[in-house]
Design an enzyme around this catalytic site. Structure first.
Site, short mmCIF file in Angstrom:
data_model
loop_
_atom_site.label_atom_id
_atom_site.label_comp_id
_atom_site.label_asym_id
_atom_site.label_seq_id
_atom_site.Cartn_x
_atom_site.Cartn_y
_atom_site.Cartn_z
N ASN A 186 -55.98 -12.49 0.15
CA ASN A 186 -56.98 -13.62 0.60
C ASN A 186 -58.24 -12.99 0.62
O ASN A 186 -58.58 -12.00 0.18
CB ASN A 186 -56.41 -13.88 1.98
CG ASN A 186 -56.25 -12.91 2.64
OD1 ASN A 186 -56.95 -11.87 3.17
ND2 ASN A 186 -54.96 -12.25 3.20
N ASP B 111 -48.41 -14.86 4.35
CA ASP B 111 -47.41 -15.48 4.89
C ASP B 111 -46.35 -15.61 3.85
O ASP B 111 -45.20 -15.70 4.49
CB ASP B 111 -47.76 -17.03 5.30
CG ASP B 111 -48.79 -17.05 6.26
OD1 ASP B 111 -48.60 -16.22 7.47
OD2 ASP B 111 -49.80 -17.79 6.19
#
Length: 406
Positions: free
Chosen positions: A209, A278
């Site tokens: 990310n 996640d």
């Protein structure tokens, strides 16, 4: 804030010495009594008369220029100082301080002083990253010196990189934070996670990310300034961690979980500022995947929820989580706080201007079990970190005095 405080401002010989004038002025305006010490090299960049006018005190350069026969000046000022700020601190000045040299007024005074020392480095990025400079800063941090990390921007050499002296406002903020929160976290062990995790697809590809690590590193720096023993568990970051803290490097969410769990029982405060993946690929290829079809389908599985795991295992730790959202910030933040048994949640809308990943500013709201604790406007991540640590310190103090339920 600084009324009644005596600060020695040490200015060494780098181009950033010109910022010493603004820094001196701002410290005086904040109420401090400022005594300026300059190296001979610094005096080639900015005149002593400028600093004398701003500080309203003589500027000291020569150790042997004794103007008051009743005292030895460098000892007298060392005894008088509540704090010494060295800004800018060149690689040479840092090396001298680390090595215990005393060959001019400033370094001699630094050897004699018993007050805390705040160092604001400024130099070329390659100098800043040189192993000798890194080790010297680590050595000084081990002795208790505090650091204000340099910024990233245009350097005098033409590079755009890390090494630029922190702005005078940021240094004053660090000084005020030191006096405001001085030793409020002394004896506390603070564990901070920072950066983004990487989930491997094959040896050359991964899922990650945009997290830079700037917020987590700012929190670690603020905690260090408040006297804490700080450990950072860092994933992928785009900036260097602050000096004076322990850094544990990890890659995946699982590695971060294991590193945090290994230190959790010994921690007083845990701040989960990292952006943890996640999901991760179910299958990780041992060799580079070759391009074949027009489409590639990846099967993903959930990673371990580090914050929830820590919340379920709490035994007196003060646990702070972060929530990066794009809508319904309060609803999602409160849900996360309750589900994961956090003491505080720091939430922000990462789609807002000046907030979120890869910028030097942030806009956050801090939530506790009772709801919104404080909404912080757009400010630097350094200042956000200072405000957050102040909230944490106050809540821990109330908890230990019996004024707040567990």
């Amino acid at each position: 804030m600084l009324t009644g405080k005596t600060i020695i401002l040490g200015i060494t010989g780098g181009i950033a010495a010109y910022k010493g004038a603004a820094l001196c002025s701002k410290l005086v305006q904040a109420g401090a009594e400022v005594h300026v010490m300059m190296t001979e090299s610094a005096a080639k960049f900015i005149t002593p008369l400028t600093l004398q006018t701003l500080s309203r005190h003589p500027v000291h350069i020569d150790t042997f220029d004794e103007r008051n026969p009743s005292v030895v000046t460098h000892i007298h000022l060392a005894d008088k100082a509540d704090l010494i700020v060295v800004a800018p601190a060149t690689a040479n000045a840092i090396a001298k301080l680390a090595g215990g040299f005393g060959d001019d007024m400033l370094t001699t005074t630094l050897l004699a002083v018993t007050s805390p020392i705040l160092i604001a480095p400024a130099m070329n990025v390659h100098m800043y990253e040189h192993p000798a400079v890194v080790r010297n800063m680590e050595l000084l941090a081990e002795r208790g010196a505090m650091f204000v990390e340099p910024g990233t921007g245009q350097l005098a050499c033409g590079y755009v990189a890390k090494g630029r002296l922190a702005e005078p406002e940021e240094i004053v903020l660090a000084v005020e934070a030191f006096f405001r929160q001085e030793q409020k976290l002394a004896g506390k062990k603070v564990l901070v996670t920072a950066g983004g995790t990487m989930e491997r697809i094959d040896p050359v590809r991964y899922i990650t990310n945009d997290s830079s690590g700037k917020m987590g590193f700012a929190i670690a720096e603020a905690a260090r300034l408040m006297g804490a023993d700080v450990t950072i568990v860092a994933g992928r970051t785009s900036v260097q961690p602050p000096g004076g803290v322990k850094v544990v490097r990890v890659e995946s969410a699982q590695q971060m979980l294991e590193a945090v769990q290994a230190r959790y029982g010994d921690s007083d405060i845990v701040i989960k500022a990292a952006a943890v993946a996640d999901y991760r690929p179910v299958h990780v290829h041992s060799r580079k995947m070759k391009k074949s079809d027009d489409k590639l389908v990846l099967e993903l599985e959930k990673t371990a929820d580090i914050l929830a795991t820590l919340g379920a295992a709490k035994q007196g730790q003060f646990l702070v989580g972060f929530a990066a959202e794009t809508d319904q910030v309060e609803q999602y933040a409160m849900d996360k706080l309750n589900r994961k048994h956090c003491d505080l949640i720091v939430a922000n809308d990462v789609s807002a201007d000046g907030a979120g990943f890869n910028v030097d500013t942030n806009v956050v709201q801090v939530y506790g079990p009772e709801g919104l604790v404080e909404a912080l406007p757009l400010m630097s991540k350094r200042e956000t970190a200072v405000r957050l640590l102040a909230i944490i310190a106050a809540r821990m103090e109330r908890r230990h005095s019996g004024g707040e339920a567990e």
